[in-house]
Design an enzyme around this catalytic site. Structure first.
Site, PDB file in Angstrom:
ATOM      1  N   LYS A  33       1.108  -1.179  -0.164  1.00  0.00           N
ATOM      2  CA  LYS A  33       0.150  -0.314   0.453  1.00  0.00           C
ATOM      3  C   LYS A  33       0.903   0.887   0.178  1.00  0.00           C
ATOM      4  O   LYS A  33       0.798   2.352   0.839  1.00  0.00           O
ATOM      5  CB  LYS A  33      -0.890   0.538   0.749  1.00  0.00           C
ATOM      6  CG  LYS A  33      -1.977  -1.246   1.102  1.00  0.00           C
ATOM      7  CD  LYS A  33      -2.766  -1.004   2.188  1.00  0.00           C
ATOM      8  CE  LYS A  33      -4.103  -2.496   2.037  1.00  0.00           C
ATOM      9  NZ  LYS A  33      -3.372  -3.585   2.690  1.00  0.00           N
TER      10      LYS A  33
HETATM   11  O1  LIG Z   1      -9.043  -2.951   1.333  1.00  0.00           O
HETATM   12  C1  LIG Z   1      -8.660  -3.394   1.989  1.00  0.00           C
HETATM   13  C2  LIG Z   1      -6.877  -3.631   1.560  1.00  0.00           C
HETATM   14  C3  LIG Z   1      -6.106  -4.755   1.851  1.00  0.00           C
HETATM   15  N1  LIG Z   1      -6.679  -5.734   2.558  1.00  0.00           N
HETATM   16  C4  LIG Z   1      -5.233  -7.012   3.197  1.00  0.00           C
HETATM   17  O2  LIG Z   1      -6.071  -8.249   3.455  1.00  0.00           O
HETATM   18  C5  LIG Z   1      -5.727  -8.898   4.411  1.00  0.00           C
HETATM   19  C6  LIG Z   1      -6.929  -9.037   4.755  1.00  0.00           C
HETATM   20  O3  LIG Z   1      -6.404 -10.317   6.128  1.00  0.00           O
HETATM   21  P1  LIG Z   1      -7.550 -11.399   6.512  1.00  0.00           P
HETATM   22  O4  LIG Z   1      -7.445 -11.185   8.036  1.00  0.00           O
HETATM   23  O5  LIG Z   1      -8.436 -12.417   5.763  1.00  0.00           O
HETATM   24  O6  LIG Z   1      -8.839 -10.021   6.921  1.00  0.00           O
HETATM   25  C7  LIG Z   1      -4.862  -7.998   5.349  1.00  0.00           C
HETATM   26  O7  LIG Z   1      -3.761  -8.019   4.623  1.00  0.00           O
HETATM   27  C8  LIG Z   1      -5.230  -6.811   4.997  1.00  0.00           C
HETATM   28  O8  LIG Z   1      -4.223  -5.631   5.375  1.00  0.00           O
HETATM   29  C9  LIG Z   1      -8.145  -5.583   3.623  1.00  0.00           C
HETATM   30  O9  LIG Z   1      -7.987  -6.623   4.868  1.00  0.00           O
HETATM   31  N2  LIG Z   1      -8.863  -4.810   3.049  1.00  0.00           N
END
Ligand SMILES: O=c1ccn([C@@H]2O[C@H](COP(=O)(O)O)[C@@H](O)[C@H]2O)c(=O)[nH]1
Length: 274
Positions: A95
């Site tokens: 990001k």
């Molecule tokens: O909008 C967003 C962008 C990035 N993320 C990232 O994805 C994973 C989600 O992790 P989970 O454990 O499946 O919830 C995490 O690395 C976030 O930084 C997001 O969730 N939303």
């Protein structure tokens, strides 16, 4: 091979839209590894080995490595993915977003140091903050568009009165990524699985772009609604689940449990294609 070609290859070979998120948190590791930041590679490699034939991509989130001074383990992990599953692309979730000269360093970090196939970027600072990444031919860049968190509304759903058609900010980002910013076809968009109506809107505005869709699993996004809203036969979606897979079991069977959860999610997504 370009990022897009890798994505299409892994999608077909593994019959998958599932991206396995690699967010290692040592306090959540099983007993034999628990609390040991030196074992981040060992933990993640077991997850990779258990899920690599089920994944369209792997998505390491850089903060989980940097916070533990584990950047060298991240380099080692990408090498491990390359040697074990060379057809599965790596999306570095970083990001990043900064002025051009600094963005050049971030691009070098993502594509040269970590050898990622694609990276996530914040488009907030404008096109000159994105352009340095596009100089890496064949690499992908996913722009944050409508993120999975509730606070995404604070800015992303604001209306832009000065732009023709007065789109919402996230709609404008989708239009820019599908159109003038996408100089060499390297761009994609990040849209949360927690907002299927917005996924559908983004898919209308950006009919050909790959969408990275986090939010199924721990955040409660609906896998079937996500596929219905975003999947098209000629435009890949990459649906990420991290914690639900990584921590499916806190016992010694964690890798087997991760595989079961990845398989369940992969199959749910595939079934929703109809
Ligand atoms: O909008 C967003 C962008 C990035 N993320 C990232 O994805 C994973 C989600 O992790 P989970 O454990 O499946 O919830 C995490 O690395 C976030 O930084 C997001 O969730 N939303």
């Amino acid at each position: 091979m370009t990022f897009l070609e890798m994505l299409q290859g892994a999608q077909g070979r593994n019959r998958s839209m599932l991206c396995v998120g690699l967010d290692p948190e040592p306090t959540r590791f099983p007993a034999q590894l628990k609390g040991d930041a030196q074992r981040i590679f060992d933990f993640c490699a077991r997850i990779v080995d258990a899920t690599g034939d089920l994944a369209i991509a792997f998505k390491p989130q850089i903060a989980y490595f940097a916070a533990h001074r584990a950047e060298l383990q991240l380099e080692q992990l990408v090498r491990h993915i390359r040697s074990s599953f060379p057809h599965v692309p790596v999306i570095l979730d970083a990001k990043r977003g900064d002025i051009g000269s600094t963005a050049e360093q971030y691009a070098k970090e993502a594509f040269e140091r970590y050898d990622a196939d694609a990276v996530t970027l914040s488009p907030f600072m404008g096109f000159d903050s994105v352009q340095p990444y596009l100089k890496y031919s064949g690499k992908g860049a996913f722009l944050l568009c409508r993120t999975s968190n509730p606070g995404g509304d604070d800015l992303q759903s604001q209306r832009l009165a000065s732009v023709p058609g007065q789109p919402l900010l996230y709609e404008h980002i989708a239009q820019l990524a599908q159109g003038p910013w996408n100089l060499n076809g390297q761009l994609g968009l990040v849209v949360g699985a927690t907002y299927p109506a917005e996924i559908e809107r983004v898919r209308t505005l950006a009919p050909t772009l790959p969408l990275l869709i986090p939010g199924v699993g721990a955040q409660g996004g609906d896998a079937a609604a996500t596929v219905k809203a975003g999947w098209r036969p000629d435009a890949p979606i990459v649906v990420n689940s991290s914690r639900a897979i990584l921590y499916a079991s806190s016992g010694a069977d964690f890798a087997d449990a991760a595989r079961r959860e990845a398989l369940r999610t992969r199959d749910l997504l595939e079934a929703a294609k109809g």
